[in-house]
Design an enzyme around this catalytic site. Structure first.
Site, PDB file in Angstrom:
ATOM      1  N   LYS A 181       0.807  -1.290   0.072  1.00 52.69           N
ATOM      2  CA  LYS A 181      -0.137  -0.055  -0.040  1.00 52.69           C
ATOM      3  C   LYS A 181       0.898   1.119  -0.127  1.00 52.69           C
ATOM      4  CE  LYS A 181      -3.637   2.831   0.440  1.00 52.69           C
ATOM      5  NZ  LYS A 181      -4.627   2.871  -0.452  1.00 52.69           N
ATOM      6  N   CYS A 236      -2.578  10.137  -5.990  1.00 54.86           N
ATOM      7  CA  CYS A 236      -3.448   9.621  -5.161  1.00 54.86           C
ATOM      8  C   CYS A 236      -4.858  10.819  -5.223  1.00 54.86           C
ATOM      9  CB  CYS A 236      -3.207   9.278  -3.765  1.00 54.86           C
ATOM     10  SG  CYS A 236      -4.952   9.028  -2.848  1.00 54.86           S
TER      11      CYS A 236
HETATM   12  N1  OXC Z   1      -5.370   5.423  -5.691  1.00 56.88           N
HETATM   13  C1  OXC Z   1      -4.323   5.812  -4.820  1.00 56.88           C
HETATM   14  O1  OXC Z   1      -3.433   6.165  -5.013  1.00 56.88           O
HETATM   15  N2  OXC Z   1      -4.787   5.515  -3.511  1.00 56.88           N
HETATM   16  C2  OXC Z   1      -5.828   5.017  -3.269  1.00 56.88           C
HETATM   17  N3  OXC Z   1      -6.925   5.182  -4.125  1.00 56.88           N
HETATM   18  C3  OXC Z   1      -6.724   5.307  -5.330  1.00 56.88           C
HETATM   19  O2  OXC Z   1      -7.418   5.249  -6.238  1.00 56.88           O
HETATM   20  C4  OXC Z   1      -6.484   5.691  -1.603  1.00 56.88           C
HETATM   21  O3  OXC Z   1      -5.949   5.184  -0.912  1.00 56.88           O
HETATM   22  O4  OXC Z   1      -7.286   6.529  -1.598  1.00 56.88           O
END
Ligand code: OXC
Length: 308
Positions: free
Chosen positions: A44, A127
């Protein structure tokens, strides 16, 4: 069929891996990716401090794709710096996804994470889900400054996860930026930011954060993803490896990404919806398709898209 691939000198046992964000937040989820057929363990996107993320509901899947506004829920970079060395036992590449709220955040995180020796670092400039924070990848000057600083503290191969661009001028400008900062691979694309999904029966939005606005993923964004893979493949003359992300639900979707110029693909929505078994299914579907078409590997068809 040999589905292995190479990105920035790192060998991957197959060409399918999770997209950053999909089932990769906790130590248990990362372990499960290690045990699965995912070709890599992609973390993540991590921030300086641990984050709970945005209020729920913040993900909604529907037949054409998904909308999310997770808001970067993650354990904080120090936790991932401890976890990454433990993931080595799975014997597959580890990609650390790095985010932040300031240039300084990115530099601090990248420096420490680099010392935990992931195989690659993916800098997330895209993001769309932090209220009040624009997507960095839409500002070429800020992106250039940030990437130069991060590059200076990173010794493992460094790549960038970009947002989708909808105009060739924006792709050209970003390609100029990337030329100048020593980026070694691209992950294209992040979700299509700030879409809106409406439930007409209930007369309401599908997710809670930001009044329902969120990043779109899955089949509905595949043409946008393919367009960005193709555009950057051409802009770099095939010299910069690309990981295609967006709309990979079956083997044919992956094949289309390879034709456009991808060297591997990441799976987001389909992994969230289907679970870890998705990787084996995708491998089988792609292997059958490539065999039928007489290609010895995914790289054998990379970039081969014909124009009319
Ligand atoms: N892309 C991101 O880089 N992060 C996540 N969602 C997304 O579509 C997030 O954490 O919101």
């Amino acid at each position: 069929m040999d589905l292995s691939t190479t990105i920035a000198g790192v060998r991957f046992p197959s060409c399918f891996m999770n997209a950053a964000g999909a089932r990769c937040v906790t130590g248990d989820e990362l372990d499960a990716l290690g045990r699965s057929r995912s070709a890599a363990i992609v973390t993540k996107s991590m921030t300086l401090a641990p984050r709970d993320g945005n209020p729920e509901p913040r993900y909604y899947g529907f037949p054409a794709g998904s909308i999310n506004s997770m808001g970067l829920p993650n354990l904080g970079y120090l936790a991932y710096a401890r976890i990454i060395p433990e993931l080595r036992k799975f014997g597959k590449p580890i990609i650390a996804s790095v985010a932040g709220f300031s240039e300084e955040d990115f530099v601090i995180i990248a420096k420490v994470i680099n010392e935990s020796r992931p195989d690659l670092i993916e800098v997330n400039l895209s993001c769309p889900n932090i209220p009040g924070e624009p997507q960095i990848g839409y500002d070429p000057d800020v992106s250039a400054r940030l990437l130069k600083r991060v590059r200076n503290v990173v010794s493992v191969p460094m790549g960038v996860k970009l947002p989708p661009y909808f105009d060739p001028a924006h792709q050209e400008r970003m390609a100029q930026v990337l030329e100048g900062v020593g980026v070694q691979f691209l992950s294209l694309i992040n979700s299509v930011g700030n879409g809106l999904v409406v439930n007409p029966d209930e007369e309401r939005v599908a997710i809670k954060p930001k009044g329902g606005f969120g990043g779109l993923g899955g089949p509905l964004i595949k043409p946008v993803a393919l367009a960005n893979v193709r555009a950057f493949w051409k802009l770099f003359g095939g010299r910069l490896p690309i990981i295609g992300v967006g709309g990979v639900v079956n083997g044919t979707d992956a094949f289309e990404h390879f034709l456009c110029g991808a060297s591997a693909v990441q799976v987001g929505t389909a992994l969230v919806e289907e679970g870890l078994g998705v990787f084996e299914r995708l491998e089988n579907e792609l292997a059958m398709l490539l065999a039928r078409k007489g290609y010895a590997s995914p790289l054998a068809c990379r970039g081969n898209l014909k124009e009319l």
